[in-house]
Write a protein that holds these residues in place. Structure first.
Motif, short mmCIF file in Angstrom:
data_model
loop_
_atom_site.label_atom_id
_atom_site.label_comp_id
_atom_site.label_asym_id
_atom_site.label_seq_id
_atom_site.Cartn_x
_atom_site.Cartn_y
_atom_site.Cartn_z
N LEU A 104 0.81 -1.22 0.00
CA LEU A 104 0.00 0.00 0.00
C LEU A 104 0.84 1.27 0.00
N PHE A 105 2.04 1.24 0.61
CA PHE A 105 2.87 2.44 0.69
C PHE A 105 4.08 2.40 -0.25
N ASP A 106 4.08 1.49 -1.22
CA ASP A 106 5.20 1.39 -2.17
C ASP A 106 5.06 2.48 -3.23
N ASN A 107 5.33 3.71 -2.80
CA ASN A 107 5.09 4.86 -3.65
C ASN A 107 6.15 5.09 -4.72
N ALA A 108 7.06 4.13 -4.87
CA ALA A 108 7.99 4.21 -6.00
C ALA A 108 7.26 3.84 -7.29
N LYS A 109 6.15 3.15 -7.16
CA LYS A 109 5.37 2.73 -8.33
C LYS A 109 4.21 3.70 -8.53
N LEU A 110 4.40 4.66 -9.40
CA LEU A 110 3.40 5.68 -9.66
C LEU A 110 2.95 5.62 -11.11
N ILE A 111 1.68 5.84 -11.33
CA ILE A 111 1.11 5.92 -12.67
C ILE A 111 0.31 7.21 -12.73
#
Length: 576
Positions: free
Chosen positions: A263-270
Motif C-alpha cells: 500500500l505504501f510502495d510509492n515508487a510505483k506511480l502511474i
C-alpha cells in the motif's frame, strides 16, 4: 476603464495554479477572502494572479478584476476568515417572495445587492420552521438559489454563494457573496430517503451526493481501515507470516500475506497516483466505487494482540474494475507484477494464484503520495479504545471508534521516575493503560524505498547538472574520511552544497535519518565543508516540517534546507 489583467490568459492562470501545487502557498498569502476553485481545489485569488503575471502587475482585488479572471472560465468563491476552520453547511433558498400563484421574482435583487432573504411571517407555522432553520446558518455556509418545476419534478440552480454575515438573520436576511462563474445544475431534483422537500422556501441538504451535485463540493468521508500486519517492511512489500492471522479461512492465514502489503510502495506511480488494495473496500466494492475518503489505518499484531495506528491518507479514491484491470496490465508491462510475486516468495509466503487474480483483487484504491502521512513510529492504541472490539476488516465510519491519539510532540514533559524496585533495582512504572507487549515482540518499523532512492539520485543529478554544468555536480562523492559517500555534491560559486536523499514513506523519518548524516559530512570532526546542506525526499514539505526547518535555522544558524523531487514529472521544488 482599462483592465490591468486584460493581458493575462487562461493558460497563464493554469500555469500559476500548477506552480502552487508543487510549491505551496507562501505564509503571507495563506489566507485570502477570494479563491479560485479549480478541480475542487481552492487557490488564493490575488497570489495566483500575481504568479500568472510573473509579479509584473500590481492590482487591488476587487469585483472588476475578479470578473475579468472569471471570464476566462474560472469559478471564484468568497470565504470569510471568521469561522474559516468550520465545515460549511449547505442550504437551498427560493428565488421569490410571496405565496403561489402570486410569486414576486427576487433573483435579480438578490444578486445585485448581495443577499438572500425570505418575506415569511415568522409567527406562522411555515415561518417558524424557516426561522428555526435560519438560526442554524453560520458564516461561510454555502447557499444556492433554485427555480423548480413541480410538473416535471426538476430544479434549476440560478446562483451559488457564501454567507458573509448573519447580523440580520432575525429578519430573515443573509448577506451573501455570490460566486463568479459558478457551475449551475439543471435537471431532476434529488429524491429518495434524506433528500428533503425541495419545494420548501429554505432547506438544508446533507447527503454527500446532493452536495456534490448542487455545489460541486466533494464531501470526503472519514473512515478507519485495518491493514494486515507488516513487520519491518513498511507496507512496501510482504513481511512474512509473523504477526499474521492464523485463521486458515482468511487470505493471510492461508497464503501468509495480504494484498495491502504494497500500500505504501510509492515508487510505483502511474500518472501521479499510487494504486493499492484495501480488504474492507473489496467487501463492498460497488458501493464504494467512485467515492473519496480520508482514511486512518491501523493494524493488529496477532501474536501480541496490540493494535497500532499506522498513519492516514487524504483523498483516497476507490476505483472501478475497468481501471483496475488496466493498472494490472501496466504493472505487468513494467515488470512490477513479477517483482511483487518474487517478494511474496522471498518472505516465505505462498504466491499460488497471485498472477491470476483479477485486477480489482490487487488494486481497488488509489491516492497521491503527497497525501500520505505515516506515524513514525507507529502508535500503540490503548487497550480501552473501542477499536479493540471492531470486527475484522471493516471500513469503519462510526465515530465512536475514533483513535484520537495525541501528537507526542505536544505532550512532552519530564516524568520523574518511580523509586527503584526492591526486587531488581530497576525503575518501575505505573500501569499506563497501554497494552502489554511480549518480551520478544519487535515494533513495526519503516524501511526506505531503495530503488526509488537510486532512481531519484540519477534523475536529480541530471537535473542539477542542467543548472550547474556537468563538471560541478558529483554523485556518490567521497566524504573525505572512511568509506562514506555523500549522495550529491555541487560545487557552486558560493561553495559546496551537499544533498542527502531519503525515500522513507514518512517525511519525519526521512528528515531524522538524513539530518545526522549531513551534519557529519559537513562538520566532522572540526570542519565546515558545505555552505548548504539539503535533504531531498519524494514527499512535498508539510507545514510542520517547514516550521521545523525555520526553527533550526533561527535557533542554530544551520544552513539546512529541504527539497522534494517528483520522479514522475522531474519537478524539483524550491528550497525551503
Amino acid at each position: 476603464m482599462p483592465n490591468k489583467l486584460s493581458s493575462i490568459t487562461k493558460a497563464e492562470i493554469l500555469e500559476a495554479l500548477d506552480f502552487i501545487d508543487h510549491n505551496g502557498i507562501p505564509k503571507d498569502n495563506e489566507w485570502n477572502q477570494y479563491w479560485i476553485m479549480y478541480n475542487r481545489i481552492p487557490y488564493p485569488f490575488k497570489h495566483s494572479v500575481h504568479l500568472a503575471s510573473k509579479f509584473k502587475i500590481d492590482f487591488r482585488s476587487d469585483h472588476f478584476y475578479r470578473t475579468r479572471i472569471s471570464e476566462l472560465g474560472f469559478n471564484i468563491q468568497f470565504k470569510s476568515e471568521k469561522g474559516k476552520d468550520k465545515a460549511p453547511k449547505f442550504w437551498i433558498g427560493a428565488s421569490y417572495f410571496g405565496e403561489s400563484p402570486n410569486h414576486i421574482p427576487m433573483l435579480e435583487d438578490f444578486i445585485k445587492n448581495s443577499y438572500w432573504a425570505t418575506d415569511h411571517d415568522f409567527s406562522s407555522k411555515t415561518g417558524k420552521t424557516i426561522d428555526k432553520r435560519l438560526s442554524q446558518v453560520s458564516i461561510n455556509d454555502r447557499i444556492a438559489i433554485r427555480f423548480f418545476s413541480r410538473k416535471n419534478s426538476t430544479i434549476a440552480i440560478a446562483a451559488l454563494g457564501t454567507v458573509k454575515s448573519i447580523d440580520e438573520i432575525h429578519n430573515g436576511h443573509l448577506e451573501v457573496i455570490w460566486d463568479y462563474f459558478p457551475k449551475l445544475y439543471n435537471g431532476p431534483k434529488p429524491s429518495g430517503q434524506g433528500a428533503g422537500n425541495w419545494w420548501n422556501t429554505f432547506l438544508e441538504i446533507s447527503r454527500p451526493e446532493d452536495i456534490e451535485l448542487i455545489f460541486d463540493h466533494e464531501i470526503t468521508n472519514k473512515r478507519l481501515s485495518r491493514l494486515t500486519w507488516n513487520l519491518e517492511h513498511g507496507y512496501m512489500s510482504p513481511s512474512g507470516r509473523q504477526g499474521k492471522s492464523k485463521d486458515l479461512k482468511s487470505h493471510e492465514g492461508q497464503f501468509g500475506y495480504g494484498h495491502e502489503e504494497w500500500l505504501f510502495d510509492n515508487a510505483k506511480l502511474i500518472d501521479g497516483y499510487h494504486y493499492g488494495f484495501l480488504e474492507p473496500v473489496r467487501k463492498y466494492q460497488k458501493f464504494h466505487t467512485g467515492k473519496i475518503y480520508d482514511v486512518t489505518f491501523y493494524t493488529l499484531d496477532a501474536d501480541s494482540s496490540i493494535r497500532y495506528e499506522v498513519g492516514e491518507v487524504y483523498g483516497l479514491e476507490v476505483i472501478d474494475e475497468q481501471l483496475a484491470d488496466s493498472i494490472k496490465q501496466q504493472y505487468k508491462t513494467n515488470g512490477w507484477l513479477q517483482e511483487m510475486e518474487q517478494q511474496i516468495i522471498a518472505c516465505g509466503a505462498n504466491d499460488n494464484g497471485f498472477s491470476g487474480f483479477n485486477g480489482i483483487d490487487i488494486f481497488n484504491v488509489r491516492y497521491r503520495p503527497e497525501n500520505l502521512r505515516i506515524n513514525s513510529p507507529y502508535k500503540a492504541i490503548p487497550k480501552e479504545n473501542a477499536i479493540y472490539s471492531a470486527q475484522r476488516y471493516t471500513f469503519i465510519q462510526d465515530t465512536s471508534f475514533s483513535l484520537n491519539i495525541e501528537e507526542e510532540e505536544e505532550q512532552f514533559i519530564f516524568i520523574t521516575p518511580f523509586p527503584p524496585s526492591s526486587n531488581d533495582g530497576k525503575d518501575t512504572n505505573e500501569d499506563t493503560g497501554q497494552p502489554k507487549r511480549k518480551k520478544s515482540f519487535r515494533k513495526p518499523k519503516e524501511v526506505e524505498i531503495v530503488y526509488l532512492h537510486d532512481a531519484i539520485s540519477i534523475a536529480l543529478t541530471q537535473k542539477i547538472r542542467g543548472i550547474h554544468q556537468h563538471q560541478n555536480v558529483h554523485p556518490e562523492h567521497p566524504a573525505g574520511y572512511g568509506q562514506h559517500r555523500i549522495d550529491i555534491v555541487v560545487n557552486t560559486n558560493q561553495g559546496l552544497v551537499f544533498y542527502e536523499i531519503k525515500t522513507y514513506p514518512s517525511i519525519l523519518t526521512a528528515i531524522r535519518e538524513a539530518f545526522g548524516q549531513l551534519m557529519e559530512y559537513s562538520y566532522w570532526s572540526k570542519h565546515n565543508r558545505a555552505v548548504k546542506i539539503i535533504i531531498v525526499t519524494q514527499i512535498p514539505i508539510t507545514p510542520k516540517a517547514k516550521e521545523y526547518f525555520n526553527h533550526l535555522r533561527d535557533k542554530f544558524n544551520l544552513p539546512l534546507y529541504y527539497q522534494s523531487f517528483d520522479l514522475s514529472t522531474g519537478h524539483l521544488s524550491e528550497i525551503t
